[in-house]
Design a protein around this motif. Sequence first.
Motif, mmCIF file in Angstrom:
data_model
loop_
_atom_site.group_PDB
_atom_site.id
_atom_site.type_symbol
_atom_site.label_atom_id
_atom_site.label_comp_id
_atom_site.label_asym_id
_atom_site.label_seq_id
_atom_site.Cartn_x
_atom_site.Cartn_y
_atom_site.Cartn_z
ATOM 1 N N ASN A 359 24.977 32.611 37.108
ATOM 2 C CA ASN A 359 23.840 33.490 36.857
ATOM 3 C C ASN A 359 24.137 34.845 37.520
ATOM 4 O OD1 ASN A 359 21.326 34.733 36.691
ATOM 5 N ND2 ASN A 359 20.234 32.767 36.861
ATOM 6 N N LEU A 360 24.349 35.862 36.688
ATOM 7 C CA LEU A 360 24.858 37.141 37.191
ATOM 8 C C LEU A 360 23.914 38.285 36.880
ATOM 9 C CD1 LEU A 360 28.533 36.850 35.849
ATOM 10 C CD2 LEU A 360 27.651 36.076 38.065
ATOM 11 N N SER A 361 24.026 39.319 37.674
ATOM 12 C CA SER A 361 23.374 40.585 37.322
ATOM 13 C C SER A 361 24.264 41.324 36.329
ATOM 14 C CB SER A 361 23.183 41.443 38.575
ATOM 15 O OG SER A 361 24.458 41.861 39.081
ATOM 16 N N GLN A 362 23.691 42.372 35.753
ATOM 17 C CA GLN A 362 24.498 43.169 34.831
ATOM 18 C C GLN A 362 25.735 43.747 35.538
ATOM 19 O OE1 GLN A 362 24.196 43.632 31.653
ATOM 20 N NE2 GLN A 362 22.132 42.938 31.142
ATOM 21 N N THR A 363 25.556 44.182 36.766
ATOM 22 C CA THR A 363 26.667 44.753 37.526
ATOM 23 C C THR A 363 27.749 43.712 37.787
ATOM 24 O OG1 THR A 363 25.197 46.346 38.587
ATOM 25 C CG2 THR A 363 27.309 45.933 39.667
ATOM 26 N N GLU A 364 27.333 42.493 38.121
ATOM 27 C CA GLU A 364 28.314 41.440 38.369
ATOM 28 C C GLU A 364 29.094 41.078 37.110
ATOM 29 O OE1 GLU A 364 25.546 38.632 39.963
ATOM 30 O OE2 GLU A 364 26.212 38.961 42.034
ATOM 31 N N LEU A 365 28.401 41.072 35.966
ATOM 32 C CA LEU A 365 29.101 40.799 34.711
ATOM 33 C C LEU A 365 30.128 41.896 34.426
ATOM 34 C CD1 LEU A 365 29.505 39.225 32.059
ATOM 35 C CD2 LEU A 365 27.734 40.714 31.055
ATOM 36 N N PHE A 368 33.130 41.347 36.546
ATOM 37 C CA PHE A 368 33.935 40.232 36.069
ATOM 38 C C PHE A 368 34.758 40.646 34.844
ATOM 39 C CE2 PHE A 368 35.254 36.064 34.917
ATOM 40 C CZ PHE A 368 35.096 35.962 33.542
ATOM 41 N N LEU A 369 34.122 41.315 33.884
ATOM 42 C CA LEU A 369 34.844 41.734 32.673
ATOM 43 C C LEU A 369 35.955 42.723 33.008
ATOM 44 C CD1 LEU A 369 31.877 42.185 30.144
ATOM 45 C CD2 LEU A 369 33.471 40.255 30.321
ATOM 46 N N ALA A 370 35.699 43.607 33.962
ATOM 47 C CA ALA A 370 36.724 44.564 34.363
ATOM 48 C C ALA A 370 37.923 43.841 34.979
ATOM 49 C CB ALA A 370 36.149 45.590 35.338
ATOM 50 N N TRP A 371 37.660 42.819 35.829
ATOM 51 C CA TRP A 371 38.759 42.023 36.394
ATOM 52 C C TRP A 371 39.550 41.337 35.297
ATOM 53 C CZ3 TRP A 371 38.846 36.612 35.758
ATOM 54 C CH2 TRP A 371 39.955 35.982 36.320
ATOM 55 N N PHE A 372 38.841 40.712 34.359
ATOM 56 C CA PHE A 372 39.513 39.964 33.294
ATOM 57 C C PHE A 372 40.420 40.906 32.488
ATOM 58 C CE2 PHE A 372 39.899 36.262 30.599
ATOM 59 C CZ PHE A 372 40.302 36.804 29.394
ATOM 60 N N ASP A 373 39.902 42.064 32.107
ATOM 61 C CA ASP A 373 40.680 42.997 31.291
ATOM 62 C C ASP A 373 41.893 43.530 32.058
ATOM 63 O OD1 ASP A 373 38.920 42.652 29.212
ATOM 64 O OD2 ASP A 373 37.739 44.451 29.669
ATOM 65 N N ALA A 374 41.705 43.804 33.352
ATOM 66 C CA ALA A 374 42.814 44.309 34.163
ATOM 67 C C ALA A 374 43.899 43.247 34.298
ATOM 68 C CB ALA A 374 42.307 44.748 35.534
ATOM 69 N N PRO A 381 44.268 40.547 40.840
ATOM 70 C CA PRO A 381 44.477 39.182 41.367
ATOM 71 C C PRO A 381 44.387 38.137 40.260
ATOM 72 C CG PRO A 381 42.285 39.959 41.891
ATOM 73 C CD PRO A 381 43.002 41.135 41.299
ATOM 74 N N ALA A 382 44.980 36.985 40.518
ATOM 75 C CA ALA A 382 45.004 35.900 39.536
ATOM 76 C C ALA A 382 43.686 35.142 39.481
ATOM 77 C CB ALA A 382 46.147 34.940 39.839
ATOM 78 N N LYS A 383 42.838 35.323 40.493
ATOM 79 C CA LYS A 383 41.574 34.596 40.509
ATOM 80 C C LYS A 383 40.417 35.570 40.681
ATOM 81 C CE LYS A 383 41.446 33.757 45.513
ATOM 82 N NZ LYS A 383 41.286 32.746 46.571
ATOM 83 N N TYR A 384 39.222 35.096 40.248
ATOM 84 C CA TYR A 384 38.014 35.879 40.427
ATOM 85 C C TYR A 384 36.994 34.971 41.121
ATOM 86 C CZ TYR A 384 34.080 38.974 39.626
ATOM 87 O OH TYR A 384 33.015 39.807 39.802
#
Length: 505
Positions: A359-365, A368-374, A381-384
């Motif tokens: 359950n995330l805030s808009q900022t947390e999402l 997360f998406l920025a980490w995944f794309d990077a 890093p390999a993990k989030y």
Amino acid sequence: MKYFSVLIFAIITCLLVPVSSVFAAPIPGNILIDSYYGIIETPDTPYSVTYSNLISAGKTDVDGNDSTTNNISSTYWYYVKVSNTPTTITSIRYYASQAVTLAFYDGTSNTRLFTYTIAANDPSYHSINVPNVKIVATHVNTSGTLREWYVSNVVQIPSVPLGLSAAPSNAQIDLSWTNVTGATGYNVKRSTTAGGPYTTVASNVAGSPYTDTTVTNGTTYYYVISAVNNAGEGASSNEASAKPTAPVVPAPDAPINLIAVAGNAQVNLTWPTVTGATGYNIKRSTTPSGPYTTVANNVYGSPYTDTAVTNGITYYYVVTALDASGESGNSNEASATPMGTSRIILTTTMTNGDTFEYNLSQTELTTFLAWFDAKAAGTGPAKYSFTNQHLKGSFLARKNSLIFDKILKFNYDEYSISGSGTPTEVAEVTAGTALSITLTDGKVEEFILSAADYNAFVAWHDAKSAGTGPARYTFENPLKKGPFLARHEVVIFDKISSYDSEDFN
């Protein structure tokens, strides 16, 4: 006498000029002569001819008039004594229907000093430099007609350059023409008005071709060329015109996979970078498919947050790419409805079949998406890690981590905490494509898409197969919204085994 004797004055001139006269500087159309001329069938023996005024009767064409003609025979060599004393011949002309050979003699020892050939139908003056000349002879290989000829010890101004043409390109115009015999240079003249007046833009140019680089794209220029030598400047050539233009560069590709995520009084937009783009325009509407109004110009890149929105209103966005050539077409349309305070349910499916919800805030999402794309692009890093996603119990803090390579797919669904806002269901697709995606674990994901949505997916997959574009593709609202404001299902390129499609209507 039936055939034309060469190089003679008009009859009236022959009667007026005595043998002992000192010749004056000739004018075009007149031959340098002291009233001696004749014909002979044997070359290189000009003194074996008996010069006679009789052959001038009715045969003169040395009158300065190119429109009159006389026959000339290939049987004879035609001779003329050009001076009683040796002189230097500097200019000759022979305008006839056939090529001619001119021979120059000293007139004392019967020595041929120089020969010169002029092509058929050549009206120009030729500059030469032959000293100690008394006699000139001419001979044609085939009989024909003679318009005019001329021998002089005065350099003549050059003839008009022929065939001027102008070829435009980017910020320059290339000029070409037929070089004139006897010219030592050329003046290039230009105007922005047909017919002039002209301004000289280059003097004493060596010859054709010439490139004018002092021009402006989009302006038509009119050119003439004149030939010059020591005697002066000749008449201007024909006029030639051209308009230089900048090369047409294709517009950049349209952005793909635009995603809009609503927040509190804002909408966050993300899209993949377009190769070569220098900026992006953000366009918005409150009606599906527009018309759109540009709300931000020349944005540097993704992401972009639109804060000029009102909670509860659905906004529809497209993005265009910019470069030096112009603006691309619109991206796919993405919509979002900002609400007072909303949160996100993120559901991740792992390669071993496990699923996790956060359950995330808009900022947390967004983070997360920025980490995944990077990470998909090879950085980060390999993990989030998610903080405090479950009850702490006796713990001060709890973290849950996801390993990038183990994520098979994920969904994220937006809901309103306050309960404000009424979700609007996506219109049912009655004509489009049924897309079945088989993942690497063997599971099949099915989507009912419009033709535009299916084409956008294929474009993404093809681009990624070629090595460009994002690692993930997001299907917006693929399921009934139920209590959610918006729903998104994400597939990962490396986790797609195959896909099938079936059109329906």
